[in-house]
Design a protein around this motif. Sequence first.
Motif, PDB file in Angstrom:
ATOM      1  N   THR A   1       0.834  -1.207   0.000  1.00  3.64           N
ATOM      2  CA  THR A   1       0.000   0.000   0.000  1.00  3.64           C
ATOM      3  C   THR A   1       0.867   1.255   0.000  1.00  3.64           C
ATOM      4  N   ILE A   2       0.293   2.313  -0.560  1.00  6.22           N
ATOM      5  CA  ILE A   2       0.911   3.624  -0.556  1.00  6.22           C
ATOM      6  C   ILE A   2      -0.029   4.538   0.219  1.00  6.22           C
ATOM      7  N   LYS A   3       0.485   5.200   1.241  1.00  9.11           N
ATOM      8  CA  LYS A   3      -0.342   6.062   2.084  1.00  9.11           C
ATOM      9  C   LYS A   3      -0.156   7.515   1.653  1.00  9.11           C
ATOM     10  N   ILE A   4      -1.289   8.197   1.454  1.00  6.36           N
ATOM     11  CA  ILE A   4      -1.254   9.563   0.961  1.00  6.36           C
ATOM     12  C   ILE A   4      -2.120  10.444   1.835  1.00  6.36           C
ATOM     13  N   LYS A   5      -1.604  11.617   2.200  1.00  9.59           N
ATOM     14  CA  LYS A   5      -2.395  12.644   2.871  1.00  9.59           C
ATOM     15  C   LYS A   5      -2.728  13.684   1.827  1.00  9.59           C
ATOM     16  N   ALA A   6      -4.022  14.011   1.724  1.00  5.81           N
ATOM     17  CA  ALA A   6      -4.463  14.944   0.685  1.00  5.81           C
ATOM     18  C   ALA A   6      -5.557  15.852   1.213  1.00  5.81           C
ATOM     19  N   GLU A   7      -5.866  16.884   0.440  1.00 11.27           N
ATOM     20  CA  GLU A   7      -6.885  17.851   0.832  1.00 11.27           C
ATOM     21  C   GLU A   7      -7.834  18.067  -0.346  1.00 11.27           C
ATOM     22  N   ARG A   8      -9.114  18.244   0.001  1.00 12.13           N
ATOM     23  CA  ARG A   8     -10.132  18.540  -1.003  1.00 12.13           C
ATOM     24  C   ARG A   8     -11.238  19.342  -0.332  1.00 12.13           C
ATOM     25  N   ASN A   9     -11.565  20.505  -0.857  1.00 16.34           N
ATOM     26  CA  ASN A   9     -12.597  21.388  -0.289  1.00 16.34           C
ATOM     27  C   ASN A   9     -12.348  21.673   1.193  1.00 16.34           C
ATOM     28  N   ARG A  10     -11.126  21.993   1.534  1.00 20.21           N
ATOM     29  CA  ARG A  10     -10.696  22.297   2.911  1.00 20.21           C
ATOM     30  C   ARG A  10     -10.894  21.136   3.888  1.00 20.21           C
ATOM     31  N   GLN A  11     -11.046  19.946   3.386  1.00 22.22           N
ATOM     32  CA  GLN A  11     -11.146  18.736   4.211  1.00 22.22           C
ATOM     33  C   GLN A  11      -9.879  17.914   3.992  1.00 22.22           C
ATOM     34  N   ASN A  12      -9.345  17.387   5.067  1.00 22.30           N
ATOM     35  CA  ASN A  12      -8.165  16.531   4.965  1.00 22.30           C
ATOM     36  C   ASN A  12      -8.592  15.075   4.841  1.00 22.30           C
ATOM     37  N   TYR A  13      -7.878  14.325   4.011  1.00 21.85           N
ATOM     38  CA  TYR A  13      -8.193  12.920   3.778  1.00 21.85           C
ATOM     39  C   TYR A  13      -6.920  12.089   3.866  1.00 21.85           C
ATOM     40  N   LYS A  14      -7.097  10.826   4.270  1.00 16.88           N
ATOM     41  CA  LYS A  14      -6.037   9.828   4.203  1.00 16.88           C
ATOM     42  C   LYS A  14      -6.475   8.805   3.161  1.00 16.88           C
ATOM     43  N   ILE A  15      -5.657   8.635   2.157  1.00 19.93           N
ATOM     44  CA  ILE A  15      -5.989   7.752   1.042  1.00 19.93           C
ATOM     45  C   ILE A  15      -4.949   6.638   0.979  1.00 19.93           C
ATOM     46  N   GLU A  16      -5.422   5.418   0.771  1.00 21.66           N
ATOM     47  CA  GLU A  16      -4.519   4.285   0.586  1.00 21.66           C
ATOM     48  C   GLU A  16      -4.699   3.749  -0.825  1.00 21.66           C
ATOM     49  N   LEU A  17      -3.584   3.616  -1.527  1.00 21.56           N
ATOM     50  CA  LEU A  17      -3.586   3.039  -2.862  1.00 21.56           C
ATOM     51  C   LEU A  17      -2.849   1.712  -2.818  1.00 21.56           C
ATOM     52  N   GLY A  18      -3.302   0.771  -3.615  1.00 22.36           N
ATOM     53  CA  GLY A  18      -2.614  -0.510  -3.730  1.00 22.36           C
ATOM     54  C   GLY A  18      -1.414  -0.376  -4.645  1.00 22.36           C
ATOM     55  N   TYR A  19      -0.398  -1.157  -4.347  1.00 29.02           N
ATOM     56  CA  TYR A  19       0.769  -1.160  -5.213  1.00 29.02           C
ATOM     57  C   TYR A  19       0.944  -2.561  -5.754  1.00 29.02           C
ATOM     58  N   PRO A  20       1.162  -2.789  -6.990  1.00 26.73           N
ATOM     59  CA  PRO A  20       1.652  -1.932  -8.055  1.00 26.73           C
ATOM     60  C   PRO A  20       0.576  -1.388  -8.991  1.00 26.73           C
ATOM     61  N   ASN A  21      -0.703  -1.651  -8.758  1.00 31.37           N
ATOM     62  CA  ASN A  21      -1.728  -1.225  -9.713  1.00 31.37           C
ATOM     63  C   ASN A  21      -2.341   0.135  -9.398  1.00 31.37           C
ATOM     64  N   TYR A  22      -2.036   0.738  -8.248  1.00 31.74           N
ATOM     65  CA  TYR A  22      -2.511   2.061  -7.844  1.00 31.74           C
ATOM     66  C   TYR A  22      -4.030   2.138  -7.756  1.00 31.74           C
ATOM     67  N   ASN A  23      -4.685   1.046  -7.403  1.00 29.12           N
ATOM     68  CA  ASN A  23      -6.137   1.082  -7.162  1.00 29.12           C
ATOM     69  C   ASN A  23      -6.413   1.665  -5.789  1.00 29.12           C
ATOM     70  N   VAL A  24      -7.524   2.392  -5.655  1.00 27.69           N
ATOM     71  CA  VAL A  24      -7.896   2.992  -4.377  1.00 27.69           C
ATOM     72  C   VAL A  24      -8.401   1.894  -3.452  1.00 27.69           C
ATOM     73  N   ILE A  25      -7.793   1.786  -2.274  1.00 26.42           N
ATOM     74  CA  ILE A  25      -8.204   0.802  -1.281  1.00 26.42           C
ATOM     75  C   ILE A  25      -9.130   1.447  -0.260  1.00 26.42           C
ATOM     76  N   ASN A  26      -8.745   2.632   0.209  1.00 23.12           N
ATOM     77  CA  ASN A  26      -9.487   3.256   1.284  1.00 23.12           C
ATOM     78  C   ASN A  26      -9.321   4.773   1.211  1.00 23.12           C
ATOM     79  N   ILE A  27     -10.441   5.480   1.490  1.00 19.80           N
ATOM     80  CA  ILE A  27     -10.395   6.948   1.625  1.00 19.80           C
ATOM     81  C   ILE A  27     -11.069   7.281   2.932  1.00 19.80           C
ATOM     82  N   LYS A  28     -10.319   7.902   3.853  1.00 20.12           N
ATOM     83  CA  LYS A  28     -10.865   8.304   5.156  1.00 20.12           C
ATOM     84  C   LYS A  28     -10.725   9.797   5.335  1.00 20.12           C
ATOM     85  N   GLU A  29     -11.746  10.395   5.952  1.00 20.25           N
ATOM     86  CA  GLU A  29     -11.663  11.809   6.290  1.00 20.25           C
ATOM     87  C   GLU A  29     -10.803  11.922   7.535  1.00 20.25           C
ATOM     88  N   ASP A  30      -9.861  12.844   7.519  1.00 26.10           N
ATOM     89  CA  ASP A  30      -8.923  12.972   8.632  1.00 26.10           C
ATOM     90  C   ASP A  30      -9.376  14.068   9.571  1.00 26.10           C
TER      91      ASP A  30
END
Length: 123
Positions: free
Chosen positions: A94-123
Amino acid sequence: MTTKTLLKTSIASSLVAALLAVTTGCATTPGYNAYGDIYEDVYKDSSLYKKHKKTIKSIDKDIYQPAIEQAAANKVSSMGYRVKDVKYKKGDRTIKIKAERNRQNYKIELGYPNYNVINIKED
């Protein structure tokens, strides 16, 4: 059939057979890896490899990790997020990413090596 066409046919078929034999021999050689170093097994047994093992692994990390993190950041950016931080450790699935969208923080997990979205959580 004339002897000339028979000769051409036999020469062509013998050339094809010879090329096929050479190609098969190269592909089935022990230690051959089409996607890596064909001499990898020889190097890993050498004293030179053992002496510089730490350096080789750090170079490996420096080369591949930024490319993986950049591809993950591009994927999340294309989903409409602004990427703040990307973390990938070699060997993880997995690849763990911290990101922002509309002033909301999110934690996103992508699978490796295909980069599919595994999980999106509001932080």
